[in-house]
Design an enzyme around this catalytic site. Structure first.
Site, PDB file in Angstrom:
ATOM      1  N   HIS A 184     109.200  98.892   8.180  1.00 39.42           N
ATOM      2  CA  HIS A 184     108.641  97.562   8.471  1.00 39.42           C
ATOM      3  C   HIS A 184     107.304  97.373   7.741  1.00 39.42           C
ATOM      4  CE1 HIS A 184     107.843  94.044  11.177  1.00 39.42           C
ATOM      5  NE2 HIS A 184     106.588  94.396  10.934  1.00 39.42           N
ATOM      6  N   GLU A 185     106.401  98.328   7.924  1.00 40.88           N
ATOM      7  CA  GLU A 185     105.072  98.205   7.302  1.00 40.88           C
ATOM      8  C   GLU A 185     105.174  98.295   5.785  1.00 40.88           C
ATOM      9  OE1 GLU A 185     102.798  97.088   9.132  1.00 40.88           O
ATOM     10  OE2 GLU A 185     103.769  97.512  11.062  1.00 40.88           O
ATOM     11  N   HIS A 212     105.574  94.905   4.473  1.00 45.36           N
ATOM     12  CA  HIS A 212     104.284  94.212   4.354  1.00 45.36           C
ATOM     13  C   HIS A 212     103.517  94.712   3.120  1.00 45.36           C
ATOM     14  CE1 HIS A 212     104.251  91.925   8.072  1.00 45.36           C
ATOM     15  NE2 HIS A 212     104.430  92.983   8.831  1.00 45.36           N
ATOM     16  N   GLU A 224     105.713  88.297   7.492  1.00 42.63           N
ATOM     17  CA  GLU A 224     106.655  88.914   8.430  1.00 42.63           C
ATOM     18  C   GLU A 224     108.068  88.928   7.840  1.00 42.63           C
ATOM     19  OE1 GLU A 224     105.396  90.390  10.984  1.00 42.63           O
ATOM     20  OE2 GLU A 224     107.199  90.932  12.117  1.00 42.63           O
TER      21      GLU A 224
END
Lengths: 492, 492
Positions: free
Chosen positions: A260-261, A264, A290
């Site tokens: 997930h990160e 980003h 997001e």
């Protein structure tokens, strides 16, 4: 120096103070000695207020206003126009809230956070109610100060997702809510699980580094640390750091967060370094940000081909597994309504967001009193998720956000999912070998597509414009629904 | 607000920017991604120059000058007098060097550092000679700008050790040099060694934390990280960080550094937090700082009673040892001249410093040409250490300091040793059970004595005044010599 050159130079100078602040917040989560928080708070407060003063300074304001004058503005290049337009937006927004208001809000949220901590501990909304009421009053005042056309909630949404409105959100959240609530009615009672085992932390660290690097995260310009709440922070495209948290009973807790990160971080590493400090070097919006993390976490990380890539690596790092590749895939995509948002699966997560969106919109529009919030919360959870909430702690008190004064923030999570689904469907058409590539651990195709279509633009397009330009149609709930329906099917 | 209150507030605000800079330099050594150095350099340069501008601002200058006016000054409390006196000193010093000069020096040292790296790699002083000549010229100009009475070198010394002069240093270095050179003539040829073994890094980390905590380092307001060159940095007395470096073949490499840096950290943690930002909350001088690290490293860490405390812990962390406690003690105190300063023992280290001091003084006073430096270096090493230097890399090119423009810095290392010896002799008289305490792992007596006599004063006294007040006599080489003579005796 021309005026536009002066503006660029001012912004690039401002952003260096911003980078120091970014490093401080990273350090606060990752390294700060236990008893150093008080002093760090003072440093943060001072430097943040210095940064705010510089952004709203008369000099910068008059420089931007001069450049925004139609006669001058029309003579600018496209890039320059974006810089002037967005900087003017930032300054105007920053100036709408008087310093007195900002300081009052800061004091109130400090008080609210303590009240929330105590209330959640005792599972008693009454403790939180008065201060939440004060926050609500101030947020309504804030909406008035910022200005809006239809709903005061629009003004708050706009702070996180420029140009977003209740009208636009309702158009996608309403069909999504209805279909999802129906879909999850059909999932079976039992959920797949993996046999219990230990995943030594040192080996997890290596695996997380490896996977992040395979996805395209450049560890020469980044690093992975540990923090209780995983996050990404960027000082500059050459210094983009992520965090995760490890649990020796579960490899996916850390790896899911890392992926997930990484999503980003790939966005931040892909912003044009030459524009660092100007709006062209900044992410488009929270929702678009997001969408990048959710793309990698859910559309890549939980996909069947990614499972094929991951499965042998689990054996390599942790020894032979007592589950099959197919079982891993089903486990990664299990669906089960949970009263807690952060423990929810990909499908029901969006219903959690919709519940919060509807409630905070009602609060801000004056259609719901704070005293009635717990009952309203529980009713919506029953309606959408079919769950009975046992107490405030597992209900209305579970999230910290409102105590920080963040109203209008929750929707960006599901907007991110919607953007991700629609963008991913477009990418899939452009990249016909995507699935084969993922299974082989090749992710350059997708990343290249994101770089070209999203990352390099910075704040050139607001979210809705970007989505329409890239996908050829307006934001729609159709793509996310199709994706989630497929996930639910795995759980019949 | 009275003027002195305004001054305090200004200084406390300035120091917050300083703390951000301190965090950035810590991060640069400990965490910075490989390709993030360029941008970090830009952020550093900008924020450092903003800090410099604020220190030398007209507002602060006129405020301090008003307070320094005899009529006002005499009405101040003792604490306030220290704040005004030292702040005035800082501002005056900062203003003596024009911005143009500082920037020119920064560019030159960047160039000099690269030349030094290449010269050392090729072991060829000729590559370094021209730029070192330019630096020397600028340092002589700097001395002129700063002003001095007797030697231009005094002006440079004063930047690192306020009030220190060639005259004062000669009075202690000359007898020290003569006696030490004679002493080391008597050490035996063979040096003690410990049997080779592995010291796993994870266990070393635990041991280092334990020992640092035992000495009094508060890990709630500090932390131990890893960096190639160990250092201590303080953002505030509640945030004082140290670093060390680990080698699995040698436990003392890390532990010796940790104990040394702990000495620095204890000083920073002991400065009055209420005075943070004012001179009363800052360390007295570089030399006094070094005295604290050397006290803990050499006077405590290499002592016989400390060996008794350490020995069983080595077995506990690394398994049974193949050497005795006495062998450990002799090994920690082995003496053997080495051409490289940073690999030198406690005794010969000071001769390395004296050599550098004599050479840089001669350079600055115009008694030595840069072209003649290598020959002068080698002659002094032969004279003091009895060693033949084989090439420039192990001779005149071994240290980075001059390429940074740091002339007058080296003496603070041996001044630190001299202060440490004299202060420790006084502490010993005040703490009759010191040795027994150390053997039991009790160090609070010594730390309490340092807190009371040194730490709490900040910059109240300059080094020579502090030494005289605490020890009752002027700085003397006698105490260090006595201490080192005892070490040499162990090596007969």
């Amino acid at each position: 120096m021309t005026e536009i050159q002066t503006l660029r130079a001012r912004l690039q100078s401002l952003t260096k103070l911003g980078s120091a602040l970014a490093l401080m917040s990273w350090d606060e989560e990752v390294n700060l000695p236990e008893r150093a928080h008080e002093y760090r708070g003072e440093v943060n407060a001072q430097l943040s207020s210095e940064l705010h003063e510089r952004i709203t300074s008369d000099e910068l304001t008059s420089l931007v206003n001069k450049l925004a004058d139609p006669e001058v503005f029309n003579s600018l290049t496209d890039d320059e126009k974006v810089i002037v337009r967005e900087t003017k937006r930032d300054i105007d927004q920053a100036k709408k809230l008087p310093t007195e208001f900002v300081e009052r809000m800061a004091r109130l949220t400090t008080k609210a956070f303590s009240a929330w901590v105590e209330a959640r501990k005792k599972s008693d909304f009454k403790i939180y109610e008065p201060v939440l009421g004060e926050i609500l009053k101030m947020k309504i005042e804030e909406a008035r100060l910022l200005g809006y056309k239809d709903s005061p909630y629009d003004a708050l949404l706009d702070e996180f997702e420029p140009d977003m409105t209740v009208q636009k959100i309702d158009a996608v959240f309403k069909p999504l809510a209805a279909s999802l609530a129906e879909l999850i009615g059909s999932v079976r009672g039992s959920v797949p699980s993996l046999p219990a085992r230990q995943y030594p932390l040192d080996k997890q660290v290596i695996l997380n580094q490896k996977i992040a690097a395979a996805l395209g995260y450049d560890l020469h310009t980044g690093r992975i640390d540990i923090s209780p709440h995983p996050f990404t922070i960027s000082l500059h495209p050459t210094d983009v750091r992520i965090t995760t948290r490890y649990d020796s009973n579960d490899f996916w807790g850390a790896l899911g967060s890392t992926i997930h990160e990484t999503g980003h971080a790939l966005y931040e590493q892909g912003l044009p370094a030459s524009e660092h400090g100007t709006p062209l070097g900044e992410a488009g919006s929270l929702g678009i940000h997001e969408s990048q993390s959710r793309t990698w976490e859910n559309f890549v990380g939980r996909s069947r081909p990614f499972t094929s890539f991951l499965y042998p690596q689990l054996a390599e790092h942790f020894g032979a597994q007592k589950f099959s590749e197919e079982e891993l895939y089903l486990w990664l995509n299990r669906v089960q309504p949970n009263p807690i948002r952060v423990e929810s699966d990909e499908v029901t997560y969006n219903l959690h967001i919709i519940i919060r969106y509807e409630l905070e919109k009602d609060l801000i529009e004056g259609n719901l009193a704070v005293a009635d919030l717990p009952a309203a919360w529980n009713a919506k959870v029953k309606l959408y998720l079919g769950l009975d909430i046992k107490n405030d702690a597992e209900g209305v008190l579970q999230d910290v956000h409102w105590s920080h004064g963040a109203f209008g923030y929750f929707p960006t999570y599901t907007l991110g999912n919607l953007y991700a689904a629609q963008l991913f469907a477009t990418a899939r058409k452009a990249l016909p070998t995507m699935d084969e590539d993922f299974a082989k651990g090749k992710f350059k195709g997708l990343l290249g597509w994101q770089r070209e279509n999203i990352h390099r633009h910075g704040r050139r397009y607001h979210a809705d414009e970007l989505i329409e330009r890239v996908t050829g149609e307006k934001l729609s709930s159709e793509y996310l629904l199709e994706h989630l329906a497929a996930k639910v099917k795995l759980n019949y």
